[in-house]
Each structure stands twice: as C-alpha cells, then as structure tokens.
Motif scaffolding. Structure first.
Motif, PDB file in Angstrom:
ATOM      1  N   THR A  91       0.814  -1.223   0.000  1.00 55.76           N
ATOM      2  CA  THR A  91       0.000   0.000   0.000  1.00 55.76           C
ATOM      3  C   THR A  91       0.842   1.265   0.000  1.00 55.76           C
ATOM      4  OG1 THR A  91      -1.572  -1.252   1.345  1.00 55.76           O
ATOM      5  CG2 THR A  91      -1.990   1.095   1.079  1.00 55.76           C
ATOM      6  N   HIS A  92       1.844   1.304   0.851  1.00 52.53           N
ATOM      7  CA  HIS A  92       2.625   2.545   0.991  1.00 52.53           C
ATOM      8  C   HIS A  92       4.116   2.301   0.776  1.00 52.53           C
ATOM      9  CE1 HIS A  92      -0.954   4.629   2.372  1.00 52.53           C
ATOM     10  NE2 HIS A  92      -1.147   3.706   3.303  1.00 52.53           N
ATOM     11  N   LEU A  93       4.472   1.338  -0.066  1.00 47.77           N
ATOM     12  CA  LEU A  93       5.888   1.104  -0.355  1.00 47.77           C
ATOM     13  C   LEU A  93       6.486   2.307  -1.074  1.00 47.77           C
ATOM     14  CD1 LEU A  93       6.141  -2.605  -1.599  1.00 47.77           C
ATOM     15  CD2 LEU A  93       6.671  -1.682   0.655  1.00 47.77           C
ATOM     16  N   GLY A  94       7.702   2.663  -0.697  1.00 47.51           N
ATOM     17  CA  GLY A  94       8.399   3.762  -1.349  1.00 47.51           C
ATOM     18  C   GLY A  94       8.879   3.371  -2.736  1.00 47.51           C
ATOM     19  N   THR A  95       9.505   4.328  -3.433  1.00 40.88           N
ATOM     20  CA  THR A  95       9.939   4.092  -4.812  1.00 40.88           C
ATOM     21  C   THR A  95      10.933   2.951  -4.912  1.00 40.88           C
ATOM     22  OG1 THR A  95       9.633   6.449  -5.291  1.00 40.88           O
ATOM     23  CG2 THR A  95      10.945   5.172  -6.855  1.00 40.88           C
ATOM     24  N   SER A  96      11.930   2.942  -4.036  1.00 41.54           N
ATOM     25  CA  SER A  96      12.962   1.905  -4.095  1.00 41.54           C
ATOM     26  C   SER A  96      12.408   0.538  -3.714  1.00 41.54           C
ATOM     27  CB  SER A  96      14.142   2.272  -3.184  1.00 41.54           C
ATOM     28  OG  SER A  96      13.692   2.445  -1.842  1.00 41.54           O
ATOM     29  N   ALA A  97      11.532   0.502  -2.717  1.00 44.96           N
ATOM     30  CA  ALA A  97      10.953  -0.779  -2.286  1.00 44.96           C
ATOM     31  C   ALA A  97       9.969  -1.313  -3.314  1.00 44.96           C
ATOM     32  CB  ALA A  97      10.267  -0.610  -0.936  1.00 44.96           C
ATOM     33  N   MET A  98       9.318  -0.413  -4.051  1.00 45.02           N
ATOM     34  CA  MET A  98       8.327  -0.828  -5.040  1.00 45.02           C
ATOM     35  C   MET A  98       8.966  -1.245  -6.359  1.00 45.02           C
ATOM     36  SD  MET A  98       5.081  -1.299  -5.330  1.00 45.02           S
ATOM     37  CE  MET A  98       4.143  -1.882  -6.746  1.00 45.02           C
ATOM     38  N   ARG A  99      10.205  -0.805  -6.600  1.00 47.09           N
ATOM     39  CA  ARG A  99      10.838  -1.061  -7.901  1.00 47.09           C
ATOM     40  C   ARG A  99      10.869  -2.546  -8.277  1.00 47.09           C
ATOM     41  NH1 ARG A  99      13.883   2.180 -11.049  1.00 47.09           N
ATOM     42  NH2 ARG A  99      14.004   3.714  -9.380  1.00 47.09           N
ATOM     43  N   PRO A 100      11.280  -3.457  -7.388  1.00 39.35           N
ATOM     44  CA  PRO A 100      11.263  -4.878  -7.779  1.00 39.35           C
ATOM     45  C   PRO A 100       9.869  -5.388  -8.109  1.00 39.35           C
ATOM     46  CG  PRO A 100      12.573  -4.546  -5.779  1.00 39.35           C
ATOM     47  CD  PRO A 100      11.839  -3.278  -6.029  1.00 39.35           C
TER      48      PRO A 100
END
Length: 360
Positions: A91-100
């Motif tokens: 839901t609220h993952l940041g850009t770096s965490a969401m990239r994969p």
C-alpha cells in the motif's frame, strides 16, 4: 483452460487483495492552499483477483475505474485502505521498495497516442523496462524486443520506426509489448480498446486473450463497453460513484443481475437484431450522476433508482452475498432476482417515477 474463481475453498491464495481502498483528491482554495473539500474518486473498495483469471471493471465515466487501476499498480498513493500483492502489503511502499514489484505489475494505458513518446523509436520504448530494471537478456535487448514485437503481431523490422508511423491498433500493440517485457504476473488494462476503431477492437481483445493463455497472465480490465467485458472476463465488478455495487462471475451477472444499476446498464447494450430489440425493455435512468465531491448519503444510487425507499437514503447497503451462488455479492436494499433486504418499505420515488421504461 480452467480459471479459478474467487472462492478459496481449494486453498488457492489471491494474487491481489484490496481492502477498504480509498483515494480522495483534495480541493484547495486561496493563496495558502487551504483544503476546502475533496473529490472522493475511490471510496472503499473490497475485491480479490485470483491467479490466472480476468476481472472486468465496468461503470459510467467518472465512477473511479481508472483511479482504481492506478492505485493497484501504485502509480497513485492511496488515501486509505490496503493493497496486498502475493500476500505482501504494498500500500505505501516507497519508490525503491516498489521497484522490484514493478516487474510483476504492469499497466496498459487507454490512449495509444499519448502513452508512447513520439521522440523515441519503438525499440527504445519497448526496451525501457529492461534498462530501468537493469535486466540482462540471454541474446541481448534488441533480440528480446524483436521477439516481443513478433509476439504481439508486429514485425521485428519495426524496431527502428517511430510511433507516428503506426496506426492506433499498432500503437496499442506496442504498448502491450512494453507491458509484457518483464513477464509480469498481473496486467491492469485501462480501457485498452476504447480509443480504437471498432474493426480493430476485436483484434486487440483476441490478442489479450491469446497472450493470457500463452503466458499465464492475470488481468484487471477496465472498460465501459459491456460487450467487451463479457467477452474477456471471468468475473465482473460494477462500479458506481467510487464504490463497487455488484461483483459476480460472468454467467451470474449477465444472467441474473441483482443491482438496479447493473440492470439498467444491461438494458443499454445495443442489440443488432431488430426482432430481439423489440422483445426487451430499455431502462432510461433520470437525472445526472451526483458529484463525487459530496456523494449522496445512504446508497449512492438512490437519487436515480426507481426502487429507492427511505432506508436507501439513510443506510448504506453492505456488499454481501444474497444467494448461494459463490462470489455473487451486491450492495442493495431492494435487489433484483434476490430476496428484498428491507421489506415493507414504500418506494420514495413512486410518485416521481425513478426511471422510464420504453421498448428499445
């Protein structure tokens, strides 16, 4: 190919699970940008998407379909609620965490003319996911891109051409190739054929169908064309003013729709056969869709519903299953083809007639 339904009796876990999803766009005023209200584009959605199935989402323009698509792909930040992908909260993952996770969730956009950069070649556009994710391919990026172009029905020789050299249908195929570059598990298609000629729509719809069978894709397809949704979907969710009012498998929804809004939508589908056209009644809803800035209290459809009563004005109906049919849920106090949930109520629109009925 057997598509698993929403029921998880056999232990299947949903690929995507959405709970209480909310997106409000603030309205500001004055030099200090003080918030004076909010556009409630999405206002509490609950649904699941099983691996390998296609969930169709239908509704009028402005009901929040496209916003929902951008929320589950995390192109927009949700105001509230929860989005789980493969059991993980994104839901609220940041850009770096969401990239994969971008490899697993991709989107096909509505307009093939604005979604492709006119200054880039097809090769540059389709290879962008490989560059951004730093993915190395076995025989090089160019060969991978040419294979993708061939997969979606284009020639590998189109690699060095620019978007303006293609028709609308070909541009949409380029967008599909870009979305499939990293072999995603979930593809969200936002009205993928609405900007195309009718003669081309069937080709693109059939292509999506073939790609699902070949690659094992899971789709969320957003559209306003009920005939397209009926052709491609296993389950269908009907949205109205930021909420899901009915969700069911294709046969149940088209065979026995329960929500009055769904019934009205079904009656508006064009019938090409003149003989069949005269055998059905078309429901013409009165009034306009209320503003999402201040939606009506209770059931949001009550201002246009011919079955609305006082309870519809004051109590919001929950999205629940009213029949033994697994997965068929509806949010209505006075549903069609199901037991009345508020018997004894007198229609609040009896005097004005909440609809008009005519022979189509």
């Amino acid at each position: 190919m057997t598509i698993p339904q929403q029921t998880t009796a056999e232990g299947a876990e949903p690929l995507l699970k959405v709970s209480g999803l909310v997106k409000h766009f603030p309205i500001t005023k004055g030099v200090l940008r003080r918030q004076v209200g909010a556009v409630k584009a999405v206002d509490g959605l609950d649904f699941e998407v099983m691996p390998g199935e296609t969930l169709g989402v239908v509704g009028e323009s402005g009901c929040g379909k496209s916003t929902m698509g951008r929320l589950i792909t995390r192109l927009l930040e949700p105001t509230g609620g929860k989005i789980e992908f493969e059991g993980r909260d994104i839901t609220h993952l940041g850009t770096s965490a969401m990239r994969p996770r971008r490899r697993d969730v991709q989107m096909i956009f509505q307009d093939p003319y604005s979604s492709l950069n006119p200054r880039h070649t097809v090769g540059t556009i389709v290879s962008a996911p490989f560059r951004l994710q730093k993915v190395e391919t076995e025989h090089g990026t160019k060969k991978a891109v040419q294979d993708l172009l061939e997969l979606v029905g284009l020639s590998p020789e189109h690699y060095n051409r620019y978007p303006h050299e293609f028709s609308g249908g070909q541009r949409q195929r380029i967008g599909i190739a870009r979305a499939l570059a990293l072999k995603p598990k979930l593809v969200v298609a936002d009205e993928p054929v609405s900007a195309l000629d009718v003669s081309i729509q069937a080709q693109v719809v059939n292509l999506l169908d073939d790609l699902q069978s070949e690659l094992g894709l899971t789709y969320v397809i957003i559209a306003h064309d009920l005939s397209v949704i009926r052709h491609v979907s296993d389950r269908i969710a009907v949205m109205y003013l930021g909420k899901i009012v009915e969700i069911a498998d294709r046969e149940s929804l088209y065979g026995k729709p329960m929500h009055p809004y769904t019934t009205a939508l079904m009656s508006a589908v064009p019938v090409p056969d003149p003989k069949r056209r005269t055998q059905r009644k078309r429901i013409l809803l009165t009034g306009d869709v209320p503003s999402p800035i201040s939606p009506p209290s209770g059931c949001r459809f009550h201002t246009r519903c011919w079955k609305a009563t006082e309870v519809c004005r004051t109590v919001e109906p929950p999205l629940i299953a009213l029949t033994p049919a697994a997965g068929h849920r509806v949010a209505c106090h006075h549903p069609e083809n199901a037991p009345d949930q508020a018997p004894g109520e007198t229609s609040a629109t009896a005097a004005t007639g909440g609809k008009s009925v005519e022979s189509a």
